[in-house]
Write an enzyme that holds these catalytic residues in place. Structure first.
Site, PDB file in Angstrom:
ATOM      1  N   ASP A 215       0.875  -1.243  -0.047  1.00 43.11           N
ATOM      2  CA  ASP A 215      -0.004   0.116   0.192  1.00 43.11           C
ATOM      3  C   ASP A 215       0.945   1.195  -0.035  1.00 43.11           C
ATOM      4  OD1 ASP A 215      -2.276   1.960   0.580  1.00 43.11           O
ATOM      5  OD2 ASP A 215      -3.355   0.164   1.000  1.00 43.11           O
ATOM      6  N   HIS A 238       2.224   1.984  -3.108  1.00 46.55           N
ATOM      7  CA  HIS A 238       1.124   2.840  -3.758  1.00 46.55           C
ATOM      8  C   HIS A 238       1.762   4.488  -3.770  1.00 46.55           C
ATOM      9  CE1 HIS A 238      -2.428   0.201  -3.202  1.00 46.55           C
ATOM     10  NE2 HIS A 238      -1.598  -0.423  -3.829  1.00 46.55           N
TER      11      HIS A 238
END
Length: 390
Positions: A215, A238
């Site tokens: 993430d 991310h």
């Protein structure tokens, strides 16, 4: 016979030695409190006993974790303490239970001041939790590996964090937190394993750190201010994100954020600001993203004010978060998608004061990239590849 001057010097030396001894750090080894370096015996009580002794000391204190693997089921290191200089030296590895529990935090420092966590490895062993999520079963919320809450003047230096169930490190309602030379690692497909999440905190710095997760490498939530992020290697993951913001009414704003000298490798995003497509009020202002290198990043520069996962509770609405005074300086490299710069701002709260300077991004290394702007206002200068749309 000793002269009076010699006697005076001797007394002075004795007084200095006595003063140093009175102020010398107390030292506590977790093994002395029953911790076992076998990776099987729960050593949580021993760690907490060592913490209690260090926290209760009226002078600087050190806690030592020797080499080996120490199973710790869950531990909350609670303050306030009698001193503001506790150093936790970790030579070995702390491991979480192999299954998963309902605890929100595996290791938690709360209401502490002047704590340093130095070296070592923590292994959240999140594989069982990820498998539960992947299978679509009813799972607990997942544990953050290391949480700093309601604390001040905390240093985390040289720590490695592996395989957290969810966040590796959370900084919440705290100030004066420094993260230095950390190494945060989880598989690229591990769900919600943010490297570092900062929320309702101020005066936070993250420098010279490697983050490879499933993430955000670093995410910043509401009420975050005065953050310095520098020399980060991010990817997979991310990217570095402000948000998501605006999920709830009347959130505190985000301001004075600097992200500089970051290399993004194969990430979903580079530098991102993300807000829900809801009318809830809030703001993002005084943000600088500079001297970044993008290596095959899907969305190198992005503002998304229409975040609405599953199109639930927000279709047809517009974001109430005001975004202004955001600078992008010397950002270069390659985009994995044609649109390298995307500003998708709110129709009711257009982005204002966007400043782009010396942007050099190509598509797949040698093709012309594109820029997309909607409800975005600002200026550009210097080399602009792709051509600016504001």
């Amino acid at each position: 016979m000793y002269s009076s001057s010699m006697m005076a010097r001797a007394v002075c030396f004795l007084l200095i030695a006595l003063r140093l001894s009175l102020h010398a750090a107390a030292s506590y080894n977790v093994v002395d409190y029953g911790a076992a370096a076998d990776g099987k015996t729960d050593s949580a009580e021993a760690f907490l006993a060592a913490w209690s002794a260090a926290c209760g000391a009226n002078k600087p204190a050190s806690i030592y974790v020797p080499g080996g693997r120490f199973l710790v089921s869950q531990a909350t290191f609670q303050g306030p303490c009698n001193n503001s200089a506790i150093r936790l030296f970790i030579a070995g590895t702390l491991v979480a239970p192999s299954g998963y529990t309902a605890a929100a935090n595996w290791l938690l420092f709360k209401n502490v001041n002047g704590v340093s966590v130095l070296g070592g490895t923590i292994d959240g062993r999140g594989q069982a939790f990820w498998a539960c999520k992947e299978a679509g079963r009813s799972c607990p919320q997942g544990a953050t590996s290391l949480a700093i809450a309601a604390s001040t003047n905390v240093v985390i230096r040289g720590l490695a964090s592996h395989n957290s169930e969810v966040f590796h490190l959370s900084i919440f309602a705290s100030s004066g937190v420094k993260v230095q030379r950390a190494k945060i690692i989880a598989p690229g497909d591990s769900p919600n394993t943010d490297g570092i999440h900062i929320q309702k905190s101020t005066e936070v710095s993250v420098v010279s750190t490697v983050i490879k997760t499933g993430d955000d490498c670093i995410s910043m939530g509401e009420g975050t201010s005065n953050v310095w992020i520098e020399k980060i290697r991010c990817g997979p993951g991310h990217g570095i994100s402000i948000g998501s913001l605006g999920a709830m009414p009347s959130e505190t704003g985000v301001q004075n954020i600097t992200v500089t000298g970051v290399t993004f490798s194969g990430t979903q995003n580079g530098v991102r600001i993300k807000t829900w497509g809801k009318p809830n009020a809030g703001f993002v202002e005084d943000v600088t993203f500079s001297h970044a290198v993008m290596k095959n990043v899907k969305n190198p520069i992005v503002i998304d004010q229409n975040y609405c996962p599953g199109n639930v509770d927000c279709p047809g609405q517009s974001s109430g978060i005001r975004i202004g005074q955001v600078s992008y300086v010397d950002i270069q490299g390659s985009s994995a998608t044609p649109v390298a710069v995307k500003f998708d701002c709110s129709p009711t709260n257009p982005c204002k004061g966007l400043d782009l300077r010396d942007i050099k991004l190509t598509y797949l290394g040698n093709k012309q990239a594109e820029a997309y702007c909607k409800n975005a206002q600002g200026s550009s200068a210097g080399t602009m590849t792709p051509p600016s749309c504001i």
